[in-house]
Design a protein around this motif. Structure first.
Motif, PDB file in Angstrom:
ATOM      1  N   MET A   1     -57.972 -29.004  23.106  1.00  0.00           N
ATOM      2  CA  MET A   1     -58.387 -28.929  21.720  1.00  0.00           C
ATOM      3  C   MET A   1     -57.164 -29.124  20.827  1.00  0.00           C
ATOM      4  SD  MET A   1     -59.932 -25.617  19.854  1.00  0.00           S
ATOM      5  CE  MET A   1     -61.216 -25.858  18.717  1.00  0.00           C
ATOM      6  N   ARG A   2     -57.261 -30.004  19.908  1.00  0.00           N
ATOM      7  CA  ARG A   2     -56.152 -30.310  19.007  1.00  0.00           C
ATOM      8  C   ARG A   2     -56.198 -29.386  17.800  1.00  0.00           C
ATOM      9  NH1 ARG A   2     -52.821 -34.819  16.926  1.00  0.00           N
ATOM     10  NH2 ARG A   2     -52.730 -34.408  14.717  1.00  0.00           N
ATOM     11  N   THR A   3     -55.032 -28.864  17.440  1.00  0.00           N
ATOM     12  CA  THR A   3     -54.902 -28.043  16.254  1.00  0.00           C
ATOM     13  C   THR A   3     -53.894 -28.717  15.335  1.00  0.00           C
ATOM     14  OG1 THR A   3     -55.336 -26.053  17.531  1.00  0.00           O
ATOM     15  CG2 THR A   3     -54.277 -25.752  15.407  1.00  0.00           C
ATOM     16  N   ASP A   4     -54.302 -28.979  14.101  1.00  0.00           N
ATOM     17  CA  ASP A   4     -53.385 -29.576  13.131  1.00  0.00           C
ATOM     18  C   ASP A   4     -52.500 -28.485  12.550  1.00  0.00           C
ATOM     19  OD1 ASP A   4     -54.274 -32.231  13.380  1.00  0.00           O
ATOM     20  OD2 ASP A   4     -55.994 -31.794  12.088  1.00  0.00           O
ATOM     21  N   LEU A   5     -51.202 -28.692  12.633  1.00  0.00           N
ATOM     22  CA  LEU A   5     -50.236 -27.715  12.140  1.00  0.00           C
ATOM     23  C   LEU A   5     -49.611 -28.217  10.846  1.00  0.00           C
ATOM     24  CD1 LEU A   5     -48.377 -26.825  15.467  1.00  0.00           C
ATOM     25  CD2 LEU A   5     -50.476 -25.848  14.548  1.00  0.00           C
ATOM     26  N   ASP A   6     -49.446 -27.316   9.887  1.00  0.00           N
ATOM     27  CA  ASP A   6     -48.744 -27.679   8.664  1.00  0.00           C
ATOM     28  C   ASP A   6     -47.258 -27.331   8.819  1.00  0.00           C
ATOM     29  OD1 ASP A   6     -48.449 -24.927   8.198  1.00  0.00           O
ATOM     30  OD2 ASP A   6     -49.985 -24.861   6.638  1.00  0.00           O
ATOM     31  N   ALA A   7     -46.493 -27.530   7.769  1.00  0.00           N
ATOM     32  CA  ALA A   7     -45.042 -27.325   7.836  1.00  0.00           C
ATOM     33  C   ALA A   7     -44.684 -25.882   8.164  1.00  0.00           C
ATOM     34  CB  ALA A   7     -44.396 -27.752   6.519  1.00  0.00           C
ATOM     35  N   VAL A   8     -45.430 -24.921   7.637  1.00  0.00           N
ATOM     36  CA  VAL A   8     -45.151 -23.505   7.926  1.00  0.00           C
ATOM     37  C   VAL A   8     -45.439 -23.200   9.392  1.00  0.00           C
ATOM     38  CG1 VAL A   8     -45.807 -21.119   7.398  1.00  0.00           C
ATOM     39  CG2 VAL A   8     -45.509 -22.768   5.541  1.00  0.00           C
ATOM     40  N   ASP A   9     -46.568 -23.706   9.900  1.00  0.00           N
ATOM     41  CA  ASP A   9     -46.885 -23.507  11.321  1.00  0.00           C
ATOM     42  C   ASP A   9     -45.769 -24.063  12.200  1.00  0.00           C
ATOM     43  OD1 ASP A   9     -49.392 -22.314  10.822  1.00  0.00           O
ATOM     44  OD2 ASP A   9     -50.414 -24.258  10.827  1.00  0.00           O
ATOM     45  N   VAL A  33     -41.946 -17.203   3.999  1.00  0.00           N
ATOM     46  CA  VAL A  33     -43.240 -16.640   3.633  1.00  0.00           C
ATOM     47  C   VAL A  33     -43.193 -15.135   3.897  1.00  0.00           C
ATOM     48  CG1 VAL A  33     -44.533 -18.771   4.074  1.00  0.00           C
ATOM     49  CG2 VAL A  33     -44.269 -17.106   5.907  1.00  0.00           C
ATOM     50  N   SER A  34     -44.227 -14.418   3.529  1.00  0.00           N
ATOM     51  CA  SER A  34     -44.243 -12.960   3.695  1.00  0.00           C
ATOM     52  C   SER A  34     -44.514 -12.570   5.149  1.00  0.00           C
ATOM     53  CB  SER A  34     -45.311 -12.344   2.801  1.00  0.00           C
ATOM     54  OG  SER A  34     -46.598 -12.677   3.292  1.00  0.00           O
ATOM     55  N   PRO A  35     -44.060 -11.376   5.561  1.00  0.00           N
ATOM     56  CA  PRO A  35     -44.362 -10.906   6.928  1.00  0.00           C
ATOM     57  C   PRO A  35     -45.862 -10.856   7.242  1.00  0.00           C
ATOM     58  CG  PRO A  35     -42.564  -9.629   6.021  1.00  0.00           C
ATOM     59  CD  PRO A  35     -43.092 -10.484   4.899  1.00  0.00           C
ATOM     60  N   PRO A  36     -46.746 -10.410   6.314  1.00  0.00           N
ATOM     61  CA  PRO A  36     -48.178 -10.460   6.645  1.00  0.00           C
ATOM     62  C   PRO A  36     -48.684 -11.885   6.884  1.00  0.00           C
ATOM     63  CG  PRO A  36     -47.811  -8.963   4.804  1.00  0.00           C
ATOM     64  CD  PRO A  36     -46.511  -9.679   5.053  1.00  0.00           C
ATOM     65  N   THR A  37     -48.147 -12.844   6.131  1.00  0.00           N
ATOM     66  CA  THR A  37     -48.532 -14.246   6.346  1.00  0.00           C
ATOM     67  C   THR A  37     -48.064 -14.706   7.715  1.00  0.00           C
ATOM     68  OG1 THR A  37     -48.508 -14.725   3.996  1.00  0.00           O
ATOM     69  CG2 THR A  37     -48.281 -16.612   5.479  1.00  0.00           C
ATOM     70  N   VAL A  38     -46.840 -14.324   8.101  1.00  0.00           N
ATOM     71  CA  VAL A  38     -46.321 -14.661   9.431  1.00  0.00           C
ATOM     72  C   VAL A  38     -47.234 -14.082  10.503  1.00  0.00           C
ATOM     73  CG1 VAL A  38     -44.456 -14.205  11.075  1.00  0.00           C
ATOM     74  CG2 VAL A  38     -43.913 -14.984   8.769  1.00  0.00           C
ATOM     75  N   ALA A  39     -47.586 -12.810  10.374  1.00  0.00           N
ATOM     76  CA  ALA A  39     -48.436 -12.161  11.376  1.00  0.00           C
ATOM     77  C   ALA A  39     -49.774 -12.885  11.509  1.00  0.00           C
ATOM     78  CB  ALA A  39     -48.653 -10.697  11.005  1.00  0.00           C
ATOM     79  N   GLN A  40     -50.381 -13.213  10.370  1.00  0.00           N
ATOM     80  CA  GLN A  40     -51.676 -13.906  10.382  1.00  0.00           C
ATOM     81  C   GLN A  40     -51.548 -15.287  11.009  1.00  0.00           C
ATOM     82  OE1 GLN A  40     -52.486 -16.620   7.857  1.00  0.00           O
ATOM     83  NE2 GLN A  40     -54.385 -16.927   8.979  1.00  0.00           N
ATOM     84  N   ARG A  41     -50.496 -16.011  10.659  1.00  0.00           N
ATOM     85  CA  ARG A  41     -50.310 -17.373  11.190  1.00  0.00           C
ATOM     86  C   ARG A  41     -50.022 -17.347  12.686  1.00  0.00           C
ATOM     87  NH1 ARG A  41     -49.350 -22.347   7.825  1.00  0.00           N
ATOM     88  NH2 ARG A  41     -49.796 -21.681   5.714  1.00  0.00           N
ATOM     89  N   VAL A  42     -49.171 -16.423  13.114  1.00  0.00           N
ATOM     90  CA  VAL A  42     -48.847 -16.343  14.543  1.00  0.00           C
ATOM     91  C   VAL A  42     -50.105 -15.991  15.335  1.00  0.00           C
ATOM     92  CG1 VAL A  42     -47.550 -15.063  16.294  1.00  0.00           C
ATOM     93  CG2 VAL A  42     -46.385 -15.892  14.243  1.00  0.00           C
ATOM     94  N   ARG A  43     -50.896 -15.039  14.854  1.00  0.00           N
ATOM     95  CA  ARG A  43     -52.157 -14.707  15.541  1.00  0.00           C
ATOM     96  C   ARG A  43     -53.074 -15.928  15.612  1.00  0.00           C
ATOM     97  NH1 ARG A  43     -51.599  -9.823  13.015  1.00  0.00           N
ATOM     98  NH2 ARG A  43     -52.862 -10.437  11.212  1.00  0.00           N
ATOM     99  N   ARG A  44     -53.154 -16.683  14.522  1.00  0.00           N
ATOM    100  CA  ARG A  44     -53.990 -17.890  14.511  1.00  0.00           C
ATOM    101  C   ARG A  44     -53.480 -18.912  15.517  1.00  0.00           C
ATOM    102  NH1 ARG A  44     -53.582 -22.532  11.926  1.00  0.00           N
ATOM    103  NH2 ARG A  44     -52.092 -21.807  10.392  1.00  0.00           N
ATOM    104  N   LEU A  45     -52.148 -19.084  15.597  1.00  0.00           N
ATOM    105  CA  LEU A  45     -51.570 -20.024  16.565  1.00  0.00           C
ATOM    106  C   LEU A  45     -51.833 -19.568  18.000  1.00  0.00           C
ATOM    107  CD1 LEU A  45     -48.229 -20.738  14.685  1.00  0.00           C
ATOM    108  CD2 LEU A  45     -50.053 -22.407  15.129  1.00  0.00           C
ATOM    109  N   GLU A  46     -51.779 -18.271  18.231  1.00  0.00           N
ATOM    110  CA  GLU A  46     -52.083 -17.736  19.567  1.00  0.00           C
ATOM    111  C   GLU A  46     -53.566 -17.943  19.898  1.00  0.00           C
ATOM    112  OE1 GLU A  46     -48.750 -14.150  19.576  1.00  0.00           O
ATOM    113  OE2 GLU A  46     -50.816 -13.710  18.985  1.00  0.00           O
ATOM    114  N   ASN A  47     -54.442 -17.605  18.963  1.00  0.00           N
ATOM    115  CA  ASN A  47     -55.894 -17.746  19.200  1.00  0.00           C
ATOM    116  C   ASN A  47     -56.303 -19.196  19.395  1.00  0.00           C
ATOM    117  OD1 ASN A  47     -56.284 -14.983  19.035  1.00  0.00           O
ATOM    118  ND2 ASN A  47     -56.782 -15.023  16.859  1.00  0.00           N
ATOM    119  N   ALA A  48     -55.593 -20.117  18.753  1.00  0.00           N
ATOM    120  CA  ALA A  48     -55.902 -21.543  18.898  1.00  0.00           C
ATOM    121  C   ALA A  48     -55.321 -22.136  20.180  1.00  0.00           C
ATOM    122  CB  ALA A  48     -55.373 -22.310  17.682  1.00  0.00           C
ATOM    123  N   GLY A  49     -54.534 -21.349  20.911  1.00  0.00           N
ATOM    124  CA  GLY A  49     -53.936 -21.851  22.140  1.00  0.00           C
ATOM    125  C   GLY A  49     -52.686 -22.678  21.924  1.00  0.00           C
TER     126      GLY A  49
END
Length: 149
Positions: A1-9, A33-49
């Motif tokens: 499954m392909r996940t499109d990543l932006d510059a922050v990702d 970016v803020s630590p909560p944004t980092v946490a949310q993005r990292v979780r999303r990257l993990e969940n997306a594989g």
């Protein structure tokens, strides 16, 4: 499954590939970016594989496993290690198996303490099919991180 990543990702992926031990606060400073944004993005990257795990990289020589080899395998059917990788579950010397196309089915990366241990392992792998091995002399490019470019 392909996940499109932006510059922050990609900035997060780059930073974590360089040092997976960074805290969310440190990542936030590096990425801007803020630590909560980092946490949310990292979780999303993990969940997306995209991020599949975190691990320490260990030098085999430093832990007494100085004989490293790549074993090309031709094996098919019920004894094939690519179809039944569990056949090697009790073989800690096997650190990686890559399934291939072409005239060989896989390459097995092994680390052993001695040439005689490598020989014993090659006999065992030979029970699964035809083997051809090459000892690793050095690794000029040991690992490269994936980048956006």
């Amino acid at each position: 499954m392909r996940t499109d990543l932006d510059a922050v990702d990609w900035a997060l992926v780059d930073a974590l590939q360089a040092d997976a031990r960074l805290s969310y606060n440190e990542l936030a400073r590096k990425v801007g970016v803020s630590p909560p944004t980092v946490a949310q993005r990292v979780r999303r990257l993990e969940n997306a594989g995209v991020i599949t795990g975190y691990r320490a990289v260990v030098d085999p020589t430093a832990v007494g496993r100085s004989v490293i080899a790549l074993v090309r395998m031709k094996c098919y059917g019920p004894r094939c290690i690519t179809v039944h990788p569990e056949l090697l579950d009790d073989c800690p010397e096997v650190v990686e198996v890559v399934r291939l196309t072409g005239d060989i089915c896989s390459v097995v990366k092994v680390v052993t303490t001695s040439v005689s241990e490598l020989e014993r392992l090659l006999v065992r792998l030979g029970g699964h099919g035809e083997t051809s091995s090459a000892m690793v002399l050095s690794t000029p490019i040991p690992w490269r991180p994936l980048t956006a470019g």
